[in-house]
Design a protein around this motif. Structure first.
Motif, PDB file in Angstrom:
ATOM      1  N   ALA A 333       0.832  -1.204   0.000  1.00  0.00           N
ATOM      2  CA  ALA A 333       0.000   0.000   0.000  1.00  0.00           C
ATOM      3  C   ALA A 333       0.871   1.260   0.000  1.00  0.00           C
ATOM      4  CB  ALA A 333      -0.931  -0.014   1.201  1.00  0.00           C
ATOM      5  N   ASP A 334       1.983   1.201   0.748  1.00  0.00           N
ATOM      6  CA  ASP A 334       2.893   2.348   0.797  1.00  0.00           C
ATOM      7  C   ASP A 334       3.546   2.573  -0.573  1.00  0.00           C
ATOM      8  OD1 ASP A 334       4.475   4.381   2.290  1.00  0.00           O
ATOM      9  OD2 ASP A 334       6.139   3.051   1.748  1.00  0.00           O
ATOM     10  N   ASP A 337       1.092   4.104  -2.957  1.00  0.00           N
ATOM     11  CA  ASP A 337       0.880   5.532  -2.686  1.00  0.00           C
ATOM     12  C   ASP A 337       1.996   6.367  -3.318  1.00  0.00           C
ATOM     13  OD1 ASP A 337      -0.657   7.598  -1.373  1.00  0.00           O
ATOM     14  OD2 ASP A 337       1.053   7.812  -0.032  1.00  0.00           O
ATOM     15  N   LYS A 338       3.252   5.901  -3.176  1.00  0.00           N
ATOM     16  CA  LYS A 338       4.376   6.630  -3.766  1.00  0.00           C
ATOM     17  C   LYS A 338       4.275   6.676  -5.288  1.00  0.00           C
ATOM     18  CE  LYS A 338       7.621   5.663   0.019  1.00  0.00           C
ATOM     19  NZ  LYS A 338       8.851   4.958   0.427  1.00  0.00           N
ATOM     20  N   ARG A 340       1.485   6.574  -6.997  1.00  0.00           N
ATOM     21  CA  ARG A 340       0.417   7.502  -7.336  1.00  0.00           C
ATOM     22  C   ARG A 340       0.921   8.945  -7.319  1.00  0.00           C
ATOM     23  NH1 ARG A 340      -3.200   3.698  -4.771  1.00  0.00           N
ATOM     24  NH2 ARG A 340      -2.538   4.448  -2.717  1.00  0.00           N
ATOM     25  N   LYS A 341       1.705   9.288  -6.263  1.00  0.00           N
ATOM     26  CA  LYS A 341       2.236  10.648  -6.159  1.00  0.00           C
ATOM     27  C   LYS A 341       3.207  10.961  -7.303  1.00  0.00           C
ATOM     28  CE  LYS A 341       1.753  10.943  -1.136  1.00  0.00           C
ATOM     29  NZ  LYS A 341       2.464  10.986   0.177  1.00  0.00           N
ATOM     30  N   THR A 346      -2.534   5.005 -10.768  1.00  0.00           N
ATOM     31  CA  THR A 346      -3.728   5.678 -10.271  1.00  0.00           C
ATOM     32  C   THR A 346      -4.691   4.617  -9.773  1.00  0.00           C
ATOM     33  OG1 THR A 346      -5.459   7.276 -10.819  1.00  0.00           O
ATOM     34  CG2 THR A 346      -4.915   5.660 -12.516  1.00  0.00           C
ATOM     35  N   VAL A 348      -7.378   3.057  -6.400  1.00  0.00           N
ATOM     36  CA  VAL A 348      -7.229   2.662  -4.993  1.00  0.00           C
ATOM     37  C   VAL A 348      -7.484   1.166  -4.851  1.00  0.00           C
ATOM     38  CG1 VAL A 348      -8.013   3.046  -2.630  1.00  0.00           C
ATOM     39  CG2 VAL A 348      -7.937   4.970  -4.236  1.00  0.00           C
TER      40      VAL A 348
END
Length: 901
Positions: A333-334, A337-338, A340-341, A346, A348
């Motif tokens: 998950a981490d 997230d990175k 995505r940033k 993209t 969830v």
């Protein structure tokens, strides 16, 4: 991708797209027209062509918004995927599952009607029940989409990245596209023109056609890019040189321009001339090796997670990606997230790459050995997640061969699953990969047999090679060897190679021990020999099948098969129709086909029930024949067999109507059979059957010019097919020439037909009326020969004994004898034909008798015959006979009506 960034990308892609948007909006409005407003609903096809990053996706997104928000359409959306191209019906499921998901099972069954069990497995809404015919699945999908379009709101189908569609979805889409203007359905497709697949050439023909030209999206102009820069940095803050450099670095590509501008803002670059020199370095980081370097900068764990996502492809499960990357859910998950940033991923609950360009770059960056290992692990993970062997197979196809029997078994299982949804090409790929593993030697022959079964409906030549290879190996069981031989002979026959079909059966039958298997092969041998139009030893073969079958009682399917083949042989030889029917009765169980010889039974094939029906057609048991071929259509449709089987059933049901004198219905059915046959490719025997039946029907109707058009359109010319067709092709060619007044040519053709048939002892005057037509053709020059030929034909018809055969022979013979003899013959002809179910032939005999009576001065009797003949001819749809009657009796009432039955 963060919301503002996604919106900025979309806005950039829509710069200078006013014309395209206007066209799309007008298409949606045409689709949603209402009759109350004086507008009809018109569907159509929108095509958008352009290289990666030029805004195809954004244009389709705006079209979705217009259709959904403005016009309240039902929007079905899907996207092709580079990594999922080998997954059958992947795009179809994306399109249709969201519409089907909210429904109950009963509602889905009602919507799909009889297609539920056929198309349901391909849609993923019902379990597979066995191999499906690909054409049947496509027909089921046609039905579903048509129902959605006609029963509810207008439907807009939008597919992005069509160039990455799986072959099965694209084949369906291409075939369905021709119907778009018939219903309220708008289809919008976007693709990269230089990446179109080779597996569906018909799609290229579609987009290159005149009906819908693709709109080619082009790069943004420098002014548009300058507008993007100003919208990002603020109006009046950017100078011309900076904007010009952004355009030069990105080539005006909207996606790359937005990414470059975003990176410039992240680096706090001022949109001034002194910053312009830094833009090329930033642009390189947005793609290719630069993107990979940026990915490496996020850390090893994030890179592994990105690699795992790229291997999984689309609709990426974060948990599955984490597992494949060798980490727990929290770390996964981490990493997500990175990514995505960093504008790489993209989503969830389901992840996807921000742009296909990024997905391609990441996948290409995976070291080859690592990629192969990850595909192997992905296959295991997908299987463990319960997604099945078929889903896992796309990963197994990428694993290096390593003598792994477990992988071979997984691929064989996947192949069966692919066949069960109507995707034989996907099944073939799995089995071909399994052969390269390679399989254990003792399994190789059976694997080749399975591979042949996967290509049975799509590639005859490939099937032949695989079956021959399997039969050459020592490890086939006796049961599989018999079945492989039988199937090989069928494929040869359907490929117009009848001599090879008979030969391969003969060779294998000698090696097969006595029993049911050997009898099955013997039956097939006599079948393929018997339907060769140029059979060398026909009389000897007839004697052998007679000795083998005449004493049989039909105790099992092998005996029934031999009896049916013997009956057919007797039919075309013109033997006693009573004996032909007796054999047919023994070949059936209580007047019906046995379960083992049903239309869809694969052990014997559809050929055996076919010859049962043909025998009924020519022995005046037309109601039974009609019922049998109606049963064939139902059976094939229920089973989803929409190829050669359904074409055949339509042709022969049509010919049953032709024999009944219901010419309108006959023409409709045979034309539909030809349409179905031509979907399979040119030159197949079934096309010859359909062509001959249609020409014969049109000649009966009196439409000689249309018959010639059909002949020309369907290649009805020498060399004729080597298979026996109904009616005989060469005899029919002579009859067509005679109807056109080409008497000399007809004589040559009919004489050649006669020599061929006489040498083989084939004397059925209904199936092959060469002698009767030749008698008419030679009568002006050689009346004595004409009478001899006609007399011979009448004797053959009397030997056969069916009322339709004898009545028609007497009618034709009356054309070449003295007038008094003609009157007697025509009276006898009418008497026989009244007892037969063949209404057109009765009408023809009545009209001929009326004409002869009129010539003899017997006016009252002539009028009675002509009126009756005209009335029957009108009901039959025999326009030529109706014209003849009206010419003699202008006041005759013989209006054409709908055919009975």
């Amino acid at each position: 991708m963060p919301g503002p960034q996604r919106e900025q990308n979309a806005a950039a892609a829509l710069f200078e797209r006013e014309l395209e948007l206007d066209t799309a909006e007008k298409a949606v409005r045409r689709l949603c027209g209402h009759v109350s407003e004086g507008r009809s609903r018109l569907g159509g096809l929108l095509l958008y062509s352009g290289e990666a990053g030029l805004g195809k996706t954004s244009l389709l997104t705006e079209l979705r918004r217009i259709a959904t928000e403005t016009e309240r359409c039902t929007v079905l959306f899907a996207r092709g995927s580079e990594s999922s191209r080998s997954v059958p019906f992947n795009v179809v499921r994306q399109l249709l599952q969201p519409a089907l998901a909210p429904m109950t099972t009963v509602a889905r069954q009602d919507l799909l009607s009889g297609w539920y069990d056929i198309a349901g497995p391909a849609l993923g809404i019902s379990p597979p029940s066995g191999p499906q015919d690909p054409q049947g699945v496509r027909d089921g999908l046609d039905w579903l989409v048509t129902q959605l379009a006609m029963k509810g709101d207008p439907v807009v189908v939008i597919i992005d990245d069509v160039h990455w569609s799986d072959a099965e979805s694209l084949a369906w889409l291409t075939s369905y596209a021709v119907r778009l203007r018939e219903m309220p359905l708008l289809v919008a497709l976007a693709f990269r023109p230089h990446e179109l697949p080779d597996h569906t050439p018909a799609f290229r023909e579609l987009i290159d056609g005149r009906s819908a030209r693709p709109v080619e999206l082009r790069a943004l102009t420098p002014d548009a890019v300058a507008g993007l820069v100003e919208s990002a940095f603020g109006e009046g803050t950017a100078d011309g040189q900076f904007c010009r450099e952004v355009w030069a670095v990105t080539g005006g590509n909207p996606y790359e321009a937005v990414e470059l501008i975003a990176k410039a803002r992240e680096r706090d670059l001022k949109p001034l001339e002194e910053s312009a020199a830094l833009l090329r370095e930033l642009g390189a980081a947005a793609r290719g090796s630069g993107l990979v370097a940026r990915l490496d900068g996020l850390g090893n764990a994030v890179t592994r997670f990105a690699f795992a996502a790229a291997v999984l492809g689309t609709e990426i499960s974060p948990v599955l990606a984490a597992n494949l990357a060798g980490m727990g859910p929290a770390q996964g998950a981490d990493c997500a997230d990175k990514l995505r940033k960093a504008r790489i991923l993209t989503g969830v609950t389901q992840l996807e790459f921000v742009h296909p360009l990024i997905a391609t770059a990441v996948y290409s960056a995976i070291p080859a050995a690592t990629r192969t290992a990850m595909h192997g692990q992905a296959a295991w993970s997908v299987s463990e997640a319960g997604q099945g062997a078929a889903v896992a197979s796309r990963h197994l196809l990428e694993v290096h061969p390593d003598h792994d029997p477990e992988l071979v078994e997984q691929l064989r299982t996947a192949s069966r699953e692919h066949l069960a949804v109507g995707a034989p090409d996907a099944a073939r790929r799995c089995l071909e990969r399994a052969l390269r593993e390679p399989p254990p030697e003792e399994e190789r022959a059976s694997l080749l047999y399975e591979l042949a079964c996967s290509t049975l409906l799509t590639s005859p030549s490939t099937t032949i090679n695989h079956l021959k290879s399997a039969l050459a190996l020592p490890h086939l069981t006796e049961e599989l060897r018999v079945d492989a031989t039988y199937r090989l002979s069928q494929v040869y026959a359907h490929n117009n190679q009848l001599k090879e079909a008979a030969e391969v059966i003969s060779v294998q039958a000698e090696r097969t021990p006595p029993g049911a298997g050997r009898m099955r092969l013997q039956a097939a041998h006599y079948l393929w020999k018997g339907i060769q139009s140029e059979e060398v030893d026909a009389p000897a073969r007839s004697r052998r099948i007679s000795e083998l079958a005449d004493h049989l009682q039909g105790r099992d399917d092998a005996e029934r098969a031999l009896l049916a083949i013997r009956a057919f042989d007797g039919l075309i030889r013109g033997e006693d129709a009573v004996q032909v029917l007796d054999r047919i009765d023994r070949a059936m169980v209580d007047g019906r086909l046995s379960d083992g010889m049903s239309w869809t039974n694969t052990e014997w094939g559809f050929e055996l029930p076919s010859i049962v029906g043909i025998c009924l057609l020519y022995t005046d048991r037309l109601d039974r024949a009609k019922e049998l071929f109606e049963e064939a259509i139902r059976a094939f449709e229920i089973s989803g067999w929409s190829g050669i089987h359904l074409a055949f059933a339509h042709d022969f049901l049509g010919y049953a109507h032709r024999r009944l004198g219901q010419l309108d219905e006959a023409e409709k059915l045979v034309r539909e059979g030809l349409r179905l046959a031509y979907r399979l490719g040119p030159g197949l025997p079934i096309q010859w059957d359909g062509t001959c039946m249609l020409i014969d029907t049109l000649l009966a109707r009196g439409d000689v010019e249309e018959a010639q058009v059909v002949a020309e359109e369907n290649g009805f010319r020498p060399p004729y097919t080597p298979a026996v067709v109904l009616p005989d092709a060469m005899c029919l060619a002579g009859r067509l020439m005679l109807a056109q007044g080409r008497r000399k040519e007809a004589i040559v053709e009919l004489e050649a037909a006669g020599r061929r048939l006489e040498e083989r002892g084939r004397h059925n005057t209904v199936w092959a009326p060469w002698a009767l037509d030749l008698a008419v053709a030679v009568a002006p020059d050689d009346p004595e020969r004409a009478r001899t030929l006609a007399g011979q034909a009448v004797r053959h018809a009397a030997r056969f004994g069916a009322d339709s055969a004898l009545g028609e022979a007497l009618r034709m013979a009356a054309k070449v004898v003295e007038p008094q003899d003609a009157l007697k013959m025509l009276d006898q002809s009418v008497g026989h034909l009244r007892k037969s179910p063949c209404r057109y032939e009765l009408a023809a005999a009545l009209v001929d008798h009326g004409v002869a009576l009129d010539a003899a001065g017997r006016t009252a009797e002539a009028e009675e015959r002509l009126r009756e003949g005209g009335e029957i001819a009108a009901v039959c749809g025999a326009r030529g006979l109706v014209r003849t009657v009206r010419a003699l009796l202008p006041d005759a009432v013989c209006e054409e009506t709908e055919p009975a039955g």
